[in-house]
Scaffold this active site. Structure first.
Site, PDB file in Angstrom:
ATOM      1  N   GLU A  87       0.830  -1.512  -0.099  1.00 27.69           N
ATOM      2  CA  GLU A  87       0.038  -0.061   0.034  1.00 27.69           C
ATOM      3  C   GLU A  87       0.777   1.249   0.055  1.00 27.69           C
ATOM      4  OE1 GLU A  87       0.306  -1.448   4.452  1.00 27.69           O
ATOM      5  OE2 GLU A  87       0.058  -2.298   2.376  1.00 27.69           O
ATOM      6  N   HIS A  98      -8.274  -3.578  -0.643  1.00 32.78           N
ATOM      7  CA  HIS A  98      -7.596  -3.636   0.421  1.00 32.78           C
ATOM      8  C   HIS A  98      -6.324  -2.533   0.477  1.00 32.78           C
ATOM      9  CE1 HIS A  98      -5.422  -6.330   3.713  1.00 32.78           C
ATOM     10  NE2 HIS A  98      -4.351  -5.572   3.004  1.00 32.78           N
ATOM     11  N   GLU A  99      -5.787  -2.652  -0.489  1.00 30.82           N
ATOM     12  CA  GLU A  99      -4.431  -1.355  -0.559  1.00 30.82           C
ATOM     13  C   GLU A  99      -5.116  -0.204  -0.661  1.00 30.82           C
ATOM     14  OE1 GLU A  99      -1.902  -2.897  -0.121  1.00 30.82           O
ATOM     15  OE2 GLU A  99      -2.599  -4.934  -0.729  1.00 30.82           O
TER      16      GLU A  99
END
Length: 965
Positions: free
Chosen positions: A353, A386-387
């Site tokens: 990320e 998610h990231e």
């Protein structure tokens, strides 16, 4: 970090001690004695630092006398900003090495009086001034800097230590300058290289992976998450390449250095952030982009062929809507002017990320509708969500130390489900979370080798201990616990508390209690929310002690009780102590067959609830599995639930049908109910057509196939499950018009794969012929595959298993020629299914050559082979012979646990247990002794398997014989 590390199985053997015979005997004697005490010291590193066998020790480690011998930075200096210039060489030097050179300056303020500068540095060679002075120190704002007496490197704790003639002045700022050189290696960590072939030409990419402790391999830095600073980056790179970093490019110019033309690209300074979020890439990649919306530029980067063939289009289409969803969910604007996402040929995790420049494995970002399956597309959107969830939760607000990693990763795993559900509302992603994340967390957290979500800071000190936290507990249990919290608070209350938490702590660091505080403030302001205790009191029981409860409901008496659920109940003496005595505040939701529903908080070991008492109705608790606990009932209620499933299973929700199966099998494994009761949950399956119950049944029955695949019980299992899956196989044959069409419903598309996989596994007539026919057609015309994308993994596996050398060689050829990562991954799995031992041995040997199998895929390939009953002993022998090579060359000790679990998961004999114990001794005698934790887990699992098989084999056999009558 993205989910890739955790969703797939991903380790090693043997380092000799280079000491004399006497010292070796003494060292091994000490190690042997110390290994017997799980929480005591078992070795001393080269700096005299005591290391523990248990990676999560239960008592504070001894304090060393010198600050450079500790793994944590002193709190005397605080970085303010860095100026970093790096020049990666994409060709080898005269020594055949890929290198990078760099210059770095860091401005820092003195917070406490000291005559030491301690800064992280690992595997860097410094070229400045002399052997004793590797850095220059100057003062800022008229401050004079003390002279440097000496600098040296403390390799064990990865520090460069600068000893000053005088002390730094508190409140004053200074500037530390260094010049250095490092290797652009292929170890997938720090500043590393990735390679691919395009039009027959090898291309080299310089890229990064800093999390958790690899920024120090790239330049000297204060490499801890709380040491946030602003980064000014400049990259030098060859003509024809493009440079990317966290910030937007300010411009590129051509310069000449030593008669060599290079490009120089400067970037906008970053926001104040942690070192582990830094990223930069030099490559020949191209991009697609969307017109800037809301002043945010979205770009998808990758290999020219992949981008031109449209493999990044899906990612581009969903990125901006997901960012907008999160802006609304957090009620905070995305704080950067751009979002670059880049797909790398070699990448250890699923994704990372990095703020403004998210890095991915190719299969985590690229999607090709012509060859990729629904699961591939699902993987792409959930990894992206998610990231992007991290852009706020993790990047904008960051945990203070790695012991609270779950705050980052558990949260991103939970919120990614919300983002994916928004992006693809017809997929029922929220239901899939139960099957994919909650059940996975249950499995990991039922072992005595589990750990609390939040540990004490001094229990997570070394890089190895930090790496070990990137596991199922952190990601999946973290997500499950936050899902439970959101459910009993309500999503609007939860989201408002998150907004307040992010707004108050923006660009700073927090501990988990800061989140509880902001959520409590919202609860206190809303009189409609009634909780039995404060959020702190409720949630600390879920994050500060490992494990979870099994709630037992007795419908004859109305009593409710809880106990710590362990898959091996005899291991209870081995668990660490808990301040909460393994009791939880449990939010119980329930319903009766008469459709009466209710809620109840279980706050003690036992309680009574009259509404649970009944002689006629069935009771079902933990509706839609929103609570992180398993449920057991009295035998009468189990029978009433079975009767309902047999008469009309649709009365019970899909999620709870899956729950009944999964709970029952795991309760049986833990010896809480009889194994035949658990098997009874599968009787109705011949009428079941939904994916989630079938997925739960297959996953649990796979454990039976795993344990009994070398015994006479295996044939009985095949016969029983063949009768259950035959109607499902026939159902899909009908609704797909004899396998010529794709099912309309998304969940049916998932379940069709289950139907064919289990049908072929159990010998349903026509299944092997179907997969073989598709594969042979593909062999005749490799440019036009007739195999439906959703079914490729099972078709490849079954066709190669039924075939011989010709089928395997064709699969290998297609694997090597594949330019689509998702397709290559399916073939990587399919090749492991052959029944020819010599082909499996050859396949394992291929993993030692990165030109044949990429380093990022090596662990997968070995574990896939181990999943083959013929390949399992071959893979185990291979790991024991090659572990030193793998762990040393690949720098992947954090993946050791996944490899060992994958290779040993079917171990269930005394002989296999002895092999594991010898293997543990070998590792403990090496310099990689911290890896023995993974083998400790395998030993625990093998003991449980051995005990389970010996106690249940006869019962399972007799029950299966009864069903065949």
């Amino acid at each position: 970090m993205g989910k890739g590390y955790i969703s797939k199985p991903i380790g090693f053997v043997l380092l000799g001690l280079s000491v004399g015979a006497v010292l070796t005997i003494l060292a091994l004697s000490v190690l042997y004695a110390q290994e017997k005490r799980k929480n005591e010291v078992n070795s001393i590193d080269e700096n005299g630092v005591e290391m523990t066998t248990n990676p999560y020790s239960t008592s504070e480690p001894p304090k060393n006398s010198e600050p450079w011998d500790k793994y944590r930075l002193p709190d005397s200096l605080r970085p303010e900003y860095y100026n970093v210039t790096l020049w990666p060489r994409l060709v080898t030097d005269k020594h055949g090495m890929y290198i990078f050179t760099g210059k770095s300056g860091v401005a820092f303020k003195c917070a406490k009086e000291t005559n030491l500068i301690i800064i992280h540095s690992n595997k860097l060679n410094f070229t400045l001034t002399s052997e004793t002075h590797h850095a220059k120190l100057t003062g800022s704002g008229g401050t004079s800097a003390p002279a440097i007496l000496k600098t040296w490197f403390q390799t064990g704790t990865q520090f460069m230590v600068i000893h000053l003639k005088e002390k730094l002045q508190v409140g004053k700022s200074y500037w530390l300058y260094t010049e250095f050189r490092g290797e652009l290696s292929d170890d997938l960590g720090g500043f590393y290289r990735s390679e691919y072939v395009e039009n027959g030409v090898k291309k080299v990419v310089a890229t990064t992976q800093m999390e958790p402790t690899s920024a120090r391999k790239t330049f000297p830095c204060f490499d801890e998450p709380s040491m946030k600073a602003v980064f000014h980056l400049t990259l030098l790179h060859p003509p024809g390449t493009v440079a990317l970093a966290n910030g937007m490019e300010l411009g590129t110019e051509s310069i000449t250095i030593d008669n060599q033309e290079v490009l120089l690209t400067r970037f906008e300074p970053t926001e104040k952030m942690s070192t582990y979020l830094l990223a930069f890439v030099v490559s020949e990649f191209i991009n697609i982009q969307s017109p800037p919306e809301d002043n945010v530029l979205i770009r998808i980067w990758g290999r020219r062929e992949a981008i031109e063939n449209g493999h990044g289009d899906y990612a581009l289409n969903v990125t901006f809507p997901i960012l907008k969803y999160y802006e609304n969910y957090y009620n905070i604007t995305y704080p950067l002017p751009k979002s670059d996402q880049i797909a790398l040929p070699d990448f250890a995790a699923g994704a990372m990320e990095n703020w403004g420049l998210v890095t991915y494995r190719e299969m985590s970002l690229f999607y090709d509708p012509k060859v990729s399956s629904n699961k591939d597309k699902e993987w792409v959107v959930t990894v992206i969500t998610h990231e992007l969830a991290h852009m706020w939760f993790g990047n904008l607000v960051t945990m203070r130390w790695w012991n609270d990693l779950w705050l980052n990763e558990g949260f991103a795993s939970f919120v990614s489900v919300l983002g994916a559900d928004y992006a693809e509302p017809t997929w029922n992603i929220k239901d899939l979370m139960v099957q994919q994340q909650v059940h996975s967390a249950f499995e990991a957290d039922a072992l005595v080798s589990s750990h609390p979500l939040s540990l004490r800071e001094y229990d997570v000190i070394t890089p190895d201990q930090i790496n070990m936290l990137f596991d199922d507990i952190t990601y999946n249990k973290g997500a499950a616990i936050l899902r439970m919290l959101s459910e009993f608070l309500s999503e609007p209350v939860f989201a408002k508390g998150l907004h307040n938490y992010l707004k108050e702590n923006a660009y700073n660091n927090t501990v988990y209690t800061d989140l509880w505080k902001k959520l409590q403030e919202v609860v206190d302001a809303d009189s409609s929310i009634q909780l039995p205790a404060s959020i702190n009191e409720i949630m600390n029981r879920w994050i500060l002690q490992m494990g979870f409860p099994v709630v037992t409901i007795d419908t004859q008496t109305g009593s409710i009780s809880q106990q710590h659920f362990l898959i091996d109940p005899e291991a209870v003496d081995s668990i660490m102590t808990s301040d909460y005595n393994y009791e939880w505040f449990v939010p119980i939701t329930w319903m009766k067959s008469g459709s009466n529903m209710g809620q109840h908080w279980l706050l003690t070991k036992t309680a009574s609830h009259e509404s649970m008492k009944t002689d006629t109705d069935w009771v079902l608790a933990n509706l839609n599995v929103t609570g992180f606990y398993r449920v057991n009932y009295d035998s009468h209620n189990w029978e009433r639930l079975f009767t309902q499933l047999t008469s009309d299973h649709t009365v019970i929700s899909v999620l709870n049908r899956g729950q009944i199966i999964d709970d029952a099998f795991n309760l049986a494994r833990a010896e809480i109910i009889n194994i035949t009761l658990a098997l009874g949950t599968t009787k109705y399956l011949s009428e079941e057509k939904e994916y989630i119950p079938w997925e739960a049944a297959i996953r649990n029955m796979d454990n039976f196939f795993l344990m009994f695949d070398r015994s006479e019980v295996y044939g009985l299992l095949q016969t029983y499950m063949r009768r259950k899956v035959q109607p499902l196989f026939d159902h899909f044959k009908v609704i797909t018009s004899n396998w010529t069409q794709k099912p309309t419903r998304y969940m049916d598309q998932h379940n069709q794969l289950n139907a064919i996989s289990m049908a072929c596994k159990t010998g349903v007539k026509g299944c092997s012929e179907l997969t073989g026919m598709w594969y042979r057609q593909w062999m005749k015309n490799p440019d036009s595959s007739p195999i439906p994308p959703n079914l490729k993994s099972t078709v490849y596996c079954n066709a190669i298993a039924a075939g011989g050398l010709e089928e395997w060689n064709f699969g290998w050829k297609m694997f090597k020629n594949s330019t689509i990562a998702a397709e290559a991954e399916k073939l990587l799995f399919g090749l492991s299914c052959t029944k020819e031992p010599w082909l499996l041995t050859r396949y394992l040997e291929y993993t030692t050559d990165p030109n044949l199998i990429r380093k990022q895929d090596v662990i997968f390939a070995i574990v896939y082979v181990a999943g083959n009953v013929i390949g399992q002993p071959l893979a185990w022998d291979f790991v024991r012979a090659k572990w030193e090579y793998i762990i040393k060359d690949y720098d992947t000790r954090s993946l050791f646990e996944s490899l060992i679990h994958g290779v040993t998961k079917k171990f269930s004999t005394e002989f296999e247990l002895q092999q594991l114990q010898r293997f543990k001794e070998d590792i403990a005698a090496s310099s990689f002794n911290t890896a023995s934790y993974a083998v400790e887990q395998a030993i625990e699992q093998t003991k449980a398997n051995f005990k389970w098989v010996s106690e249940n084999k006869a019962h399972v056999k007799n029950w299966l014989i009864e069903q065949s009558v």
